[in-house]
Scaffold this active site. Structure first.
Site, PDB file in Angstrom:
ATOM      1  N   SER A 135       0.860  -1.180   0.000  1.00 49.46           N
ATOM      2  CA  SER A 135       0.000   0.000   0.000  1.00 49.46           C
ATOM      3  C   SER A 135       0.896   1.230   0.000  1.00 49.46           C
ATOM      4  CB  SER A 135      -0.886  -0.023   1.256  1.00 49.46           C
ATOM      5  OG  SER A 135      -1.636   1.153   1.350  1.00 49.46           O
ATOM      6  N   LYS A 161      -1.159  -0.901  -4.371  1.00 53.23           N
ATOM      7  CA  LYS A 161      -2.361  -0.124  -4.021  1.00 53.23           C
ATOM      8  C   LYS A 161      -1.924   1.302  -3.777  1.00 53.23           C
ATOM      9  CE  LYS A 161      -4.918   0.143   0.338  1.00 53.23           C
ATOM     10  NZ  LYS A 161      -5.762  -0.642   1.279  1.00 53.23           N
ATOM     11  N   LYS A 163      -3.041   5.157  -2.415  1.00 51.89           N
ATOM     12  CA  LYS A 163      -4.006   5.941  -1.648  1.00 51.89           C
ATOM     13  C   LYS A 163      -4.363   7.177  -2.466  1.00 51.89           C
ATOM     14  CE  LYS A 163      -4.239   3.715   2.323  1.00 51.89           C
ATOM     15  NZ  LYS A 163      -5.533   3.243   2.854  1.00 51.89           N
ATOM     16  N   ASP A 188      -7.347   3.260  -3.027  1.00 52.12           N
ATOM     17  CA  ASP A 188      -8.101   3.305  -1.760  1.00 52.12           C
ATOM     18  C   ASP A 188      -8.339   4.760  -1.372  1.00 52.12           C
ATOM     19  OD1 ASP A 188      -9.260   2.869   0.696  1.00 52.12           O
ATOM     20  OD2 ASP A 188      -7.516   1.879   1.600  1.00 52.12           O
ATOM     21  N   GLU A 213     -11.367   0.972  -3.604  1.00 54.08           N
ATOM     22  CA  GLU A 213     -11.683   0.671  -2.200  1.00 54.08           C
ATOM     23  C   GLU A 213     -12.291   1.872  -1.481  1.00 54.08           C
ATOM     24  OE1 GLU A 213      -8.206  -0.962  -0.304  1.00 54.08           O
ATOM     25  OE2 GLU A 213      -9.070  -0.859   1.711  1.00 54.08           O
ATOM     26  N   ASP A 238     -14.116  -1.565   2.784  1.00 56.47           N
ATOM     27  CA  ASP A 238     -13.216  -1.786   3.917  1.00 56.47           C
ATOM     28  C   ASP A 238     -13.954  -1.273   5.166  1.00 56.47           C
ATOM     29  OD1 ASP A 238     -11.245  -1.566   5.883  1.00 56.47           O
ATOM     30  OD2 ASP A 238      -9.810  -0.457   4.679  1.00 56.47           O
ATOM     31  N   LYS A 262     -10.509  -7.173   7.620  1.00 58.55           N
ATOM     32  CA  LYS A 262      -9.538  -6.880   8.688  1.00 58.55           C
ATOM     33  C   LYS A 262     -10.148  -7.382   9.983  1.00 58.55           C
ATOM     34  CE  LYS A 262      -7.772  -2.575   6.644  1.00 58.55           C
ATOM     35  NZ  LYS A 262      -7.940  -1.101   6.630  1.00 58.55           N
ATOM     36  N   GLY A 290      -4.648  -4.385   5.878  1.00 57.19           N
ATOM     37  CA  GLY A 290      -3.569  -4.193   6.845  1.00 57.19           C
ATOM     38  C   GLY A 290      -3.785  -2.922   7.638  1.00 57.19           C
TER      39      GLY A 290
HETATM   40  O1  SMG Z   1      -0.660  -2.550   6.825  1.00 57.36           O
HETATM   41  O2  SMG Z   1       0.115  -2.224   4.833  1.00 57.36           O
HETATM   42  C1  SMG Z   1      -0.639  -1.936   5.757  1.00 57.36           C
HETATM   43  C2  SMG Z   1      -1.566  -0.763   5.590  1.00 57.36           C
HETATM   44  C3  SMG Z   1      -2.487  -0.927   4.455  1.00 57.36           C
HETATM   45  O3  SMG Z   1      -3.415   0.974   3.407  1.00 57.36           O
HETATM   46  C4  SMG Z   1      -3.466   0.215   4.335  1.00 57.36           C
HETATM   47  N1  SMG Z   1      -4.395   0.335   5.315  1.00 57.36           N
HETATM   48  O4  SMG Z   1      -7.610   1.721   4.665  1.00 57.36           O
HETATM   49  O5  SMG Z   1      -6.728  -0.076   3.988  1.00 57.36           O
HETATM   50  C5  SMG Z   1      -6.645   0.956   4.623  1.00 57.36           C
HETATM   51  C6  SMG Z   1      -5.387   1.370   5.341  1.00 57.36           C
HETATM   52  C7  SMG Z   1      -5.666   1.762   6.739  1.00 57.36           C
HETATM   53  C8  SMG Z   1      -4.481   2.185   7.489  1.00 57.36           C
HETATM   54  S1  SMG Z   1      -4.848   3.363   8.659  1.00 57.36           S
HETATM   55  C9  SMG Z   1      -3.919   2.960  10.045  1.00 57.36           C
HETATM   56 MG    MG Z   2      -8.707   0.621   3.114  1.00 53.00          MG
END
Ligand code: SMG
Ligand code: MG
Length: 368
Positions: A135, A161, A163, A188, A213, A238, A262, A290
């Protein structure tokens, strides 16, 4: 297994580089590590609530309060022989799923250690290696984003991925797609759009993305169901999926075609498995999300992602992606085929590096 003692540690770990999402920019990651003592065994759990309520309303402070004042009194001195026993004990506590999931993880670890079985086996997972992606946070410019993505591809990650947030979406994603025409790519938004503003993402429908996402609010299944028909690309939820019931309703109303699972968000691994099973029965692919976990939560994610309907690569990158030092003696590394090997020692299969743990601990509390 009688629950004899619970220790909470509030951790703060520095990220190797800042991680920016639509809700903010993080340079450190807080979490709560749990140690639960029963019959001479210690189970570890990780509560993935963060310092700030950006991803979820839960924070380290709310989770600490709920663990100390409600969950611990409900379980201390009690016989907890299964995750179901725990959920029964915690049934009077509404919400606060990350707090509950943290304790539930420790119960799984205890059960695995008591039975000499690894978490993968307890959960019904099959794969010894799970496919993973990385990510990538919002970068200062499209050029910087391409460079960052190129770096991860060079490390061996085969799914990317990125953001996005309003104003930092179409141009950036198009640039990455142009630079890497064949890479499996997904985006995402972490709830940054409305039904109206999400129309600006329509050009992304041409980029052969794996999924989009969580474009809309976390409490909004309905508008996601109205948005999905405007896109060929599958929407993936998510934040919006907080229980097996939400998963069923989202699927029934067509709010998404893929689900990110998750354990922390849904109240624990047992609910995560229930969502996996439901999605398998309804033909909905899932993947493991994650939360920038320490080695403890990362081990749990790997075991979860070994279940058969986790057919898309997870956001479970190598330890190295986020942390120069971790609290577990084990560090997870990327295999050449963009997989990570699932631990196979009893329980979570990880041991703590006490000096690292001490170094990252802001505060500890032992109950009773
Ligand atoms: O653990 O690699 C990881 C993070 C992956 O992008 C990621 N998580 O919305 O999916 C999501 C975000 C939330 C992280 S906020 C602490
Ligand atoms: Mg997410």
């Amino acid at each position: 297994m009688k629950i004899e003692r619970i220790t909470l540690h509030h951790l703060r770990m520095t990220l190797r580089s800042p991680f920016e999402t639509s809700f903010g920019r993080a340079v450190t990651r807080d979490s709560i590590l749990l140690e639960v003592l029963s019959a001479g065994l210690v189970g570890y759990g990780e509560c993935v609530a963060d310092a700030e309520p950006g991803y979820s309303y839960e924070t380290v402070t709310t989770a600490w309060h709920v663990l100390r004042d409600f969950i611990a009194p409900a379980v201390l001195g009690q016989e907890i022989n299964s995750p179901a026993d725990f959920h029964q004990r915690a049934a009077a506590i509404r919400g606060h799923k990350m707090a509950k999931a943290g304790f539930e993880m420790a119960v799984w670890d205890l059960i695995g250690k008591a039975q000499g079985r690894c978490l993968r086996e307890l959960l019904g997972g099959q794969r010894r290696q799970v496919a993973v992606g990385v990510s990538v946070g919002i970068q200062p410019s499209p050029e910087a984003l391409i460079e960052t993505v190129a770096g991860y591809l060079a490390q061996g990650y085969r799914r990317i991925k990125i953001k996005i947030k309003p104003g930092r979406d179409v141009v950036e994603t198009q640039a990455v797609r142009r630079a890497f025409p064949l890479v499996p790519l997904q985006i995402d938004a972490n709830s940054a759009y409305t039904l109206e503003t999400a129309q600006s993402l329509r050009p992304l429908d041409e980029l052969d993305l794996l999924l989009i996402e969580q474009p809309l609010d976390e409490d909004d299944l309905w508008d996601h169901s109205r948005l999905q028909p405007h896109f060929r690309t599958p929407l993936c939820l998510d934040e919006s999926i907080v229980s097996p019931r939400h998963a069923r309703q989202a699927i029934e109303m067509g709010a998404c075609r893929i689900i990110n699972i998750k354990a922390g968000r849904v109240g624990g691994l047992s609910r995560a498995v229930a969502i996996h099973d439901l999605c398998r029965d309804k033909g909905i692919p899932v993947w493991c999300g994650g939360m920038l976990e320490t080695g403890v939560g990362r081990a749990a994610n790997l075991a979860l992602a070994s279940l058969p309907n986790f057919t898309l690569p997870g956001d479970i990158s190598a330890t190295e992606r986020y942390y120069a030092a971790d609290i577990t003696e084990q560090r997870f590394t990327l295999n050449v085929d963009s997989t990570i090997t699932v631990p196979d020692a009893p329980g979570l299969g990880v041991t703590l590096d006490r000096s690292a743990l001490q170094q990252f601990t802001l505060q500890s509390l032992t109950l009773p």
